[in-house]
Design an enzyme around this catalytic site. Sequence first.
Site, PDB file in Angstrom:
ATOM      1  N   GLY A   1      86.369   0.275  24.396  1.00 12.89           N
ATOM      2  CA  GLY A   1      86.330   1.332  25.402  1.00 12.89           C
ATOM      3  C   GLY A   1      85.092   1.416  26.267  1.00 12.89           C
TER       4      GLY A   1
ATOM      5  N   GLY B   1      85.937   1.294  32.327  1.00 14.14           N
ATOM      6  CA  GLY B   1      85.738   2.239  33.420  1.00 14.14           C
ATOM      7  C   GLY B   1      86.271   3.631  33.146  1.00 14.14           C
TER       8      GLY B   1
ATOM      9  N   ARG C   1      85.961 -14.657  29.905  1.00 23.73           N
ATOM     10  CA  ARG C   1      86.377 -14.852  31.292  1.00 23.73           C
ATOM     11  C   ARG C   1      86.165 -16.304  31.710  1.00 23.73           C
ATOM     12  NH1 ARG C   1      83.727  -9.667  34.245  1.00 23.73           N
ATOM     13  NH2 ARG C   1      82.352  -9.805  32.443  1.00 23.73           N
ATOM     14  N   ASP C   2      86.938 -16.750  32.657  1.00 24.04           N
ATOM     15  CA  ASP C   2      86.740 -18.093  33.202  1.00 24.04           C
ATOM     16  C   ASP C   2      85.352 -18.151  33.826  1.00 24.04           C
ATOM     17  OD1 ASP C   2      89.767 -17.397  33.355  1.00 24.04           O
ATOM     18  OD2 ASP C   2      89.658 -19.579  33.421  1.00 24.04           O
ATOM     19  N   ARG C   3      84.603 -19.195  33.539  1.00 18.99           N
ATOM     20  CA  ARG C   3      83.250 -19.291  34.063  1.00 18.99           C
ATOM     21  C   ARG C   3      82.843 -20.757  34.130  1.00 18.99           C
ATOM     22  NH1 ARG C   3      80.013 -16.032  29.600  1.00 18.99           N
ATOM     23  NH2 ARG C   3      78.242 -17.342  30.158  1.00 18.99           N
TER      24      ARG C   3
ATOM     25  N   TYR D   1      79.605   9.521  27.862  1.00 13.41           N
ATOM     26  CA  TYR D   1      79.716   9.253  26.426  1.00 13.41           C
ATOM     27  C   TYR D   1      79.764  10.575  25.663  1.00 13.41           C
ATOM     28  CZ  TYR D   1      79.465   6.806  22.040  1.00 13.41           C
ATOM     29  OH  TYR D   1      79.776   6.313  20.798  1.00 13.41           O
TER      30      TYR D   1
ATOM     31  N   PHE E   1      87.799   2.754  18.945  1.00 17.32           N
ATOM     32  CA  PHE E   1      86.755   2.620  17.929  1.00 17.32           C
ATOM     33  C   PHE E   1      85.467   3.218  18.464  1.00 17.32           C
ATOM     34  CE2 PHE E   1      82.989   0.482  16.380  1.00 17.32           C
ATOM     35  CZ  PHE E   1      83.161   0.490  15.014  1.00 17.32           C
TER      36      PHE E   1
END
Lengths: 359, 359
Positions: A253, A257, A183-185, A57, A280
Amino acid sequence: MTSSTLTFTSQFQSHTTEFLHLQPISLPEVVGTAQVKVKFLAAPVNVLDLVVLAGKYPVKPQTKYDQALVPGYEGVGVVIEVGGLVTALRIGEHVLPKDHGLGTWRTHTVVDADKLVRIPTPSNPVFASLLKMGYTPAYLLLQNMQYLKAGDWVIQNTATGMIAQAVIQFARLQGVRTVNIMRDRKDFDVVRSRLLALSADMVLSESQLEALVQVQPLSHTRRIVLAIDSVFGSSGSRIANQLVQGGTYVSLGFLGGGGEVKLDVNEGLLFYKAVEFKGFRTSRELAGWSQEERSDLWAWMLKLYNKGQLKAPEVEIMHWGSPAQAQDGEELEKKLLDVVEKTANRVVGMPKQIFVFEQ
Amino acid sequence: MTSSTLTFTSQFQSHTTEFLHLQPISLPEVVGTAQVKVKFLAAPVNVLDLVVLAGKYPVKPQTKYDQALVPGYEGVGVVIEVGGLVTALRIGEHVLPKDHGLGTWRTHTVVDADKLVRIPTPSNPVFASLLKMGYTPAYLLLQNMQYLKAGDWVIQNTATGMIAQAVIQFARLQGVRTVNIMRDRKDFDVVRSRLLALSADMVLSESQLEALVQVQPLSHTRRIVLAIDSVFGSSGSRIANQLVQGGTYVSLGFLGGGGEVKLDVNEGLLFYKAVEFKGFRTSRELAGWSQEERSDLWAWMLKLYNKGQLKAPEVEIMHWGSPAQAQDGEELEKKLLDVVEKTANRVVGMPKQIFVFEQ
């Protein structure tokens, strides 16, 4: 005075807490003339804290204890001692860190008063501890990234995240609608209901979105002017492609990764649709804000919470007693590090982890 | 009155002029009260004109003749007749099109006076004919895309292009320096000298840039805050990667083939380096400008030309006589279409093609 802190002595090696240690600390009995002593009440574990631990960071920790850096960029505390020349703060007042880097994963700190921002006494310290890095980014995303008018739409992924939940709520306050992608869950329907209850206008899984837009882009019937992406790669590209002419794509962000996953930006988006792509960062957006301006912002958010117009997210609390209270300091350390690991290895739908200190 | 126009009757099929035709046209002897009659002096063939012909440009041709559309978005003319209620223009004054879409590939037109912008009598009509789509984009790229201070650097590819050459010259006027990238080519040294003479600070071939940045990014020693990309794909990514923190990448979007070639945007650029990615379109940037504001801009550029501070690019002139003069209308048509084909199949280093009308 009995107090303790987590420190880290080296770069955090991706998803291991090996360099994190709990240390008893002794604070000076009398603070410097421009300083105050703060007792923390609650400090969240944010994904950003892990990015900091990984050395990735841009804003580095500002405090060292015994040569080791003190992690934790967010939290709420109460002033318990005040230096002779400090006029801006009084004993018993509540404070948030002014900037990133303060080090909040500790029971107490002695710090220059100008590093803190006073807030009204919060009815819920856990909510207050999330103001700076949960609610503030959401607010600034809607204020500073794109001109939003009532009736406009925002699309975002990672809809269950802290910031996304706050975006839903601030959007509603300004008449702006949200498409929320997750996400699919397995527990999709449960989570969908929860987000709709927060005032989300549309909740879709990644695969539902994909199926839907193969028939017709969402933007054909909705003025989607802002896309907030916390995922990057194909998920980010998918929401960028839902923007109308002149829209803005923003990357948070944190989760992609750091440079490995890529976003496909084509001329159709950039030139013909005139979409702007930008990143941002809360610290950059707040850079010019005075202590008073931040104080006003956070007081307003606390007021919204008290009126029921902002809700605290689901959290998982880890009580951080004093080392003196703990039967075994090592046991406490292990429990604290487990909390950090939980966020590091975060599982879909996991509630936010928060350290809460003894009252 | 003897006059002629090129028209196109259908979408231009990638790089063929099959739908382009030269037609004799007859203009009314007396113009409408709010109209003027203009005789064109010079009209360039721009890559943008080809994008229009291919049906891929957002601003469509505004004029039809005999059911067919009239191409050509840029050119300079002189007013030869004025309607009774027109006060803004007089016979003998020179004009440029106010907006895209006027149709300049013709000897004459009758048009509403408010579609034109008056300019001072140009000493060189060929230079004047390039103001709107060559020099104006360059000026606006440096004015509107990124805040530029003296000593900042701009990087651009397609350095031999009309706009790039104008960017070099306007940059110099504001103390801004340029890195200019062009494709590898046999006459590299000759072209490099020409660009340096225009005041380019650095001229590199794509392969020289690639070799150089493997040792050290250009931005380590140069404050490169703006990247102007006319190529997209790997060339575009390469210049985007030379930007410093907070820089801006701009796509001119003409040459990349409309959405097929992609740009890799990674988090390193978007989030950590806080680079913004956007597209540029002259018509959008000029949208709010009045006739007077445009007139002032172009008058200033003509003044710079007269003082030797802006230079006309190398051009190849095709004299467009009247059909009456031409021995054979078909022969003239063939010559005109050859000029368009030249730009469509443009070869590295080819000079700009310009139609020049009889004086």
